[in-house]
Every structure is written in structure tokens, then in C-alpha cells.
Write an enzyme that holds these catalytic residues in place. Structure first.
Site, mmCIF file in Angstrom:
data_model
loop_
_atom_site.group_PDB
_atom_site.id
_atom_site.type_symbol
_atom_site.label_atom_id
_atom_site.label_comp_id
_atom_site.label_asym_id
_atom_site.label_seq_id
_atom_site.Cartn_x
_atom_site.Cartn_y
_atom_site.Cartn_z
ATOM 1 N N LYS A 1 0.857 -1.165 0.040
ATOM 2 C CA LYS A 1 -0.028 0.066 0.289
ATOM 3 C C LYS A 1 1.055 1.452 0.143
ATOM 4 C CE LYS A 1 -4.221 -2.212 0.896
ATOM 5 N NZ LYS A 1 -3.826 -3.371 1.061
HETATM 6 C C1 LIG Z 1 -4.501 -4.582 0.466
HETATM 7 C C2 LIG Z 1 -3.895 -5.924 0.691
HETATM 8 C C3 LIG Z 1 -3.965 -6.944 -0.235
HETATM 9 C C4 LIG Z 1 -5.075 -6.795 -1.066
HETATM 10 O O1 LIG Z 1 -4.997 -5.946 -2.075
HETATM 11 P P1 LIG Z 1 -6.078 -5.254 -2.962
HETATM 12 O O2 LIG Z 1 -5.569 -4.300 -3.832
HETATM 13 O O3 LIG Z 1 -7.155 -4.774 -1.935
HETATM 14 O O4 LIG Z 1 -6.890 -6.584 -3.717
HETATM 15 C C5 LIG Z 1 -3.342 -8.009 -0.088
HETATM 16 N N1 LIG Z 1 -2.264 -7.988 0.763
HETATM 17 C C6 LIG Z 1 -1.989 -7.298 1.717
HETATM 18 C C7 LIG Z 1 -0.882 -7.267 2.529
HETATM 19 C C8 LIG Z 1 -3.024 -5.951 1.758
HETATM 20 O O5 LIG Z 1 -2.473 -5.073 2.298
#
Ligand SMILES: *Cc1c(COP(=O)(O)O)cnc(C)c1O
Length: 463
Positions: free
Chosen positions: A112
Site C-alpha cells: 500500500k
Molecule cells: C491490501 C492488501 C491486499 C489486497 O489488495 P487489494 O488491492 O485490496 O486487492 C493483499 N495483501 C496485503 C498485505 C494487503 O495489505
């Protein structure tokens, strides 16, 4: 570049407007009116370049008109300066034809950060120019919230309120949200699950009085700027493995469909992606839907990969928009069925379109733990539970001659209990975060009630 809503009834916006708005006023999500393409020569030219330079070349067509070239280069440079790895998104080989894309070298140890650090810098430049301020409200299953708080803390034109499901995020995730002491960041522990938090954000955006009075802005993965930032590492990874001369596949641990949708954009831009594999945990609405069973909400069952504990996947609306040939009315109809009836069936034509792009798989809790253990033995990699879901599903989709890249979406130390239970190894936090457990926490526990949450936000806007 103009941006249009997936439901076809909201005004077209510029990149900057779409970024500052988040959700469209017709309830839809913004997407670019056209997806720009890159030639094979342009893609080949990415080989050996710094991550920031590839980022600039991939994203520039989407943002030109909202920022100058120099502004945008400065934004990218500041966004990724805090990453601990010089490659930003390094690739590691796990097996002859299987690679791990490590996306956890940013400030909060999850992918993120790639999007959020960029958005923080984009907001700062845009708001400064406008002499404006905004209130950012976000829902998080754990990682978005900490990444947003880290990206926006201390910025004077922004207040950030992050809602997470009380008791359903890991201790590291919680502490990353509750320990920053900047006056402009506010953590809210909601008595509900992630879908409740996400629904509250949507409802706030649809409460136009509230939305306008606090200058609401969204940085959830519904924000197209987030998706855009994630397109970049598909290019750097594929080019490192021989693209555009060779096709490459990706497996993506998926919750809200943001990260995998970025892969779709990369593919539409001309990157030769063979398979885009959606990997879900036991909360498998996406796997069921892509297997032809329709899109019907179930109960969210907490798992050891909590960032994927999602039953309503907001960016899937974007995938549907393209599967339905950009028919906003058809998408609006499906979303209405979801809201009133708890689900919908996908038309045959749209199913066909989806299956040409995506495949899918799922990992149970036992399979996820078993993969953490077996991968440690096989390659020495200690996976986080989300990456392990990806690796399990990727192993079912390996093809001769096509490298598979699995996205490692978080650092194992973000989920130490699950990792230790599975492997017997306790993953330590990187030294820069070693004192996280000693810092004091600041959080408001709040009812899952829109009025209560809106009142709290109005009262706590610090400017
Ligand atoms: C947010 C997240 C996901 C999922 O990602 P999306 O873009 O919502 O599909 C998977 N793994 C981790 C560690 C995340 O923080």
C-alpha cells in the site's frame, strides 16, 4: 486525460479532480476515458532504469495536464525516497520459473505504501496550489490505514480519519495506526467488520451535505491514483524477466481488486501479461465469481490474511465496467442488485471477457500455513500469509516457458503470530520499527453508526 465514472452518470473530471474526489457522485468509480498504450520499444527501454524513471514514463500520460513534468518528477522522487531497498520493488527467485515481487520495503511494510506515499505527495502539491484543505476518510482492513497515516501525517492541509474493524487487525497493523501522535491523524476502531467500515465511507460520500461541508476526499483503493501507482511495478518486474520479448504471468493476493486491476491496466497498456491470477483466501467471492458462480456476498470470516478478508470488492466494479464494454448503465444495475439483493449474476458475454483476462484460485487457512512452511524449506523465503495465499495459487498456474511473478504484498513481521505458528520462526521487525511495541496508542472506539461517525469527524477537524 479525462476520467469517466463506471456508472456513466457523473461529470468527466481531470486527473487532479478525480484524485481529490475519490468516489464519483453517481456512486461509481473513476477510470481514464482511454487507456494509453506504450510501444514494445518504449517498454524495452525500461530495462535497467531506476524505479522512479519507469514510474514517470508509465504514469505521465495519466497525469499530464494536472502537473508539470518537473512537479511530477519531484513528487515521484519524494514518494519513494523513504523506501529501504534501492530497487524499491525487488524480484527474488524462489524456483526455476517462479519469482517473488517484494512490495514491502516501504515505511509501513506493505505494498500500500507504493500508492499511498505517491498520493500524499500528489495531494500536497495540488492542495497547496489550490489553497485548499481536505478531510480524508478511509476504511482499512489493516494496511491501507497505516499507509495513509504514514503518508499524510503532519501535512497541514489534510485531516485523516481511518476506520478499522475493532479487534480484527494485527497488533502491528493497529500500532502503526494508533501510535503516530500528529494532531491531524485520527484512528477510529469501529464495532463492525471491514465491509461495515467500507460501507460507512461510501455512505459519507453519498451524504452530499457532509461531503461538501468537510471537503471529503478518499484514498481507498477506489481512488484511481492508487491503482495507477501500482501499475508501475508490473512493468519493472516483467521487463526484468525479459518483457516485452517474453510473456510473463502474475499472481496477486487479492481483496479489494485494486492491485490486480493495476495489472489489467498494465496489460491494456501493452505489457505482454500471459495470466493474471486472482488469489483469494477463504473469503473467496472473487474466486467464486470468476468460476462462474455469480457475485454473491457471504459472511466475512476472519482469516490469518486479514487484509484480504473482504466480501464486497470495490474495484471489481472497474473490472465489470470493461467486461461490460464500458456500459455504465449495466454496471449501475449490477451494483443496485448487489445493494438490494446481496449479489448478481454476470452476463455470459461479460464472463467470457473476464475469463480472457483473469484466472483465479483460493487458499484455505491450512493451505496458507502449509505454504509458509514449505516455502521456507524450499527457498528460504519467509512469506507473510497474504504472499503465501499467492504462492499457493501461483503454484497451480505455473506454465513452462512463462515466468510467474507472485506479489509479496506485506512483510512477514506485520503478521508475526500467523507466521510463527506456521513456520516456527518469529519474523523480527526491521530495526527502524523495533520500538513499535513501546510507543503509546491513541484511538477512539466508535459505534458502527453513520451519524455517530460523522459527528465525531466534524468535531475533530483540527483546522
Ligand atoms: C491490501 C492488501 C491486499 C489486497 O489488495 P487489494 O488491492 O485490496 O486487492 C493483499 N495483501 C496485503 C498485505 C494487503 O495489505
Amino acid at each position: 486525460m479525462k476520467y469517466i465514472s463506471t456508472r456513466g452518470q457523473a461529470p468527466e473530471l481531470t486527473f487532479e479532480e478525480a484524485m481529490l474526489t475519490g468516489l464519483a457522485r453517481d456512486g461509481g468509480l473513476y477510470v481514464p476515458a482511454e487507456i494509453p498504450t506504450l510501444s514494445a520499444e518504449e517498454i524495452a527501454g525500461f530495462a535497467g532504469l531506476p524505479y522512479e524513471e519507469v514510474a514517470y514514463r508509465v504514469m505521465w500520460p495519466y497525469v499530464s495536464g494536472s502537473f508539470t513534468e518537473d512537479e511530477f518528477k519531484g513528487i515521484i522522487a519524494r514518494a519513494y525516497a523513504g523506501f529501504e531497498h534501492a530497487a524499491r520493488a525487488p524480484l527474488k527467485q524462489m524456483a526455476p520459473n517462479h519469482f517473488l515481487l517484494e512490495l514491502f520495503h516501504g515505511p509501513t511494510l506493505a505494498f500500500k505504501d507504493f500508492a499511498m506515499q505517491l498520493i500524499g505527495q500528489l495531494f500536497q502539491v495540488a492542495l497547496k496550489r489550490r489553497g485548499d484543505s481536505v478531510t480524508i476518510v478511509g476504511a482499512t482492513s489493516g494496511d491501507t490505514g497505516s499507509a495513509a497515516i504514514e503518508a499524510f501525517r503532519g501535512l497541514d492541509a489534510v485531516n485523516v480519519f481511518i476506520m478499522y474493524p475493532h479487534g480484527r487487525v494485527s497488533e502491528v497493523q493497529r500500532r502503526q495506526m494508533t501510535t503516530p501522535d500528529d494532531a491531524n491523524v485520527h484512528a477510529l476502531a469501529v464495532d463492525g467488520d471491514f465491509d461495515d467500515c467500507q460501507a460507512a465511507v461510501k455512505d459519507m460520500f453519498n451524504d452530499f451535505d457532509f461531503r461538501d461541508s468537510v471537503h471529503l476526499a478518499g484514498v481507498n483503493s477506489i481512488n484511481f491514483a492508487r491503482v495507477l501507482a501500482q501499475v508501475v511495478y508490473y512493468f519493472t518486474a516483467a521487463v526484468a524477466l525479459g518483457a516485452p520479448h517474453r510473456r510473463v504471468s502474475f499472481t496477486v493476493p487479492t481483496g479489494n481488486f485494486g492491485d490486480i486491476f493495476a495489472g489489467f491496466i498494465a496489460r491494456q497498456m501493452g505489457l505482454p501479461i500471459e495470466q493474471l491470477v486472482v488469489a483469494t483466501n477463504q473469503n473467496d467471492i472473487l474466486h467464486r465469481c470468476l468460476s462462474g458462480e455469480g457475485y454473491f456476498k457471504g459472511e466475512t470470516i476472519p482469516s490469518i490474511s486479514p487484509s484480504m478478508d473482504i466480501q464486497v470488492s470495490s474495484n471489481f466494479e472497474r473490472a465489470l465496467f470493461y467486461a461490460y464494454d464500458q456500459d455504465g448503465a449495466a454496471v449501475a444495475q449490477l451494483m443496485d442488485e448487489l445493494k438490494t439483493g446481496g449479489g448478481f449474476n454476470v452476463s455470459q458475454g461479460a464472463m467470457q471477457a473476464l475469463s480472457e483476462i483473469y484466472t483465479s484460485g483460493r487458499a484455505s487457512e491450512e493451505e496458507t500455513s502449509a505454504t509458509i512452511k514449505s516455502e521456507l524449506t524450499a527457498s528460504g523465503e519467509l512469506l507473510c500469509p497474504h504472499g503465501a495465499v499467492g504462492v499457493k495459487v501461483a503454484n497451480e498456474h505455473l506454465q513452462d516457458g512463462v515466468p510467474m511473478v507472485t506479489l509479496a504484498t506485506a512483510h512477514p513481521a506485520k503478521f508475526p503470530a500467523a507466521v510463527e505458528d506456521a513456520s516456527g520462526v518469529h519474523p523480527p521487525l526491521p530495526p527502524r520499527m523495533a520500538d513499535l511495541y513501546e510507543r503509546s496508542e491513541r484511538v477512539t472506539r466508535i459505534a458502527n453508526d453513520l451519524g455517530t461517525i460523522e459527528d465525531h469527524i466534524r468535531k475533530h477537524i483540527a483546522n
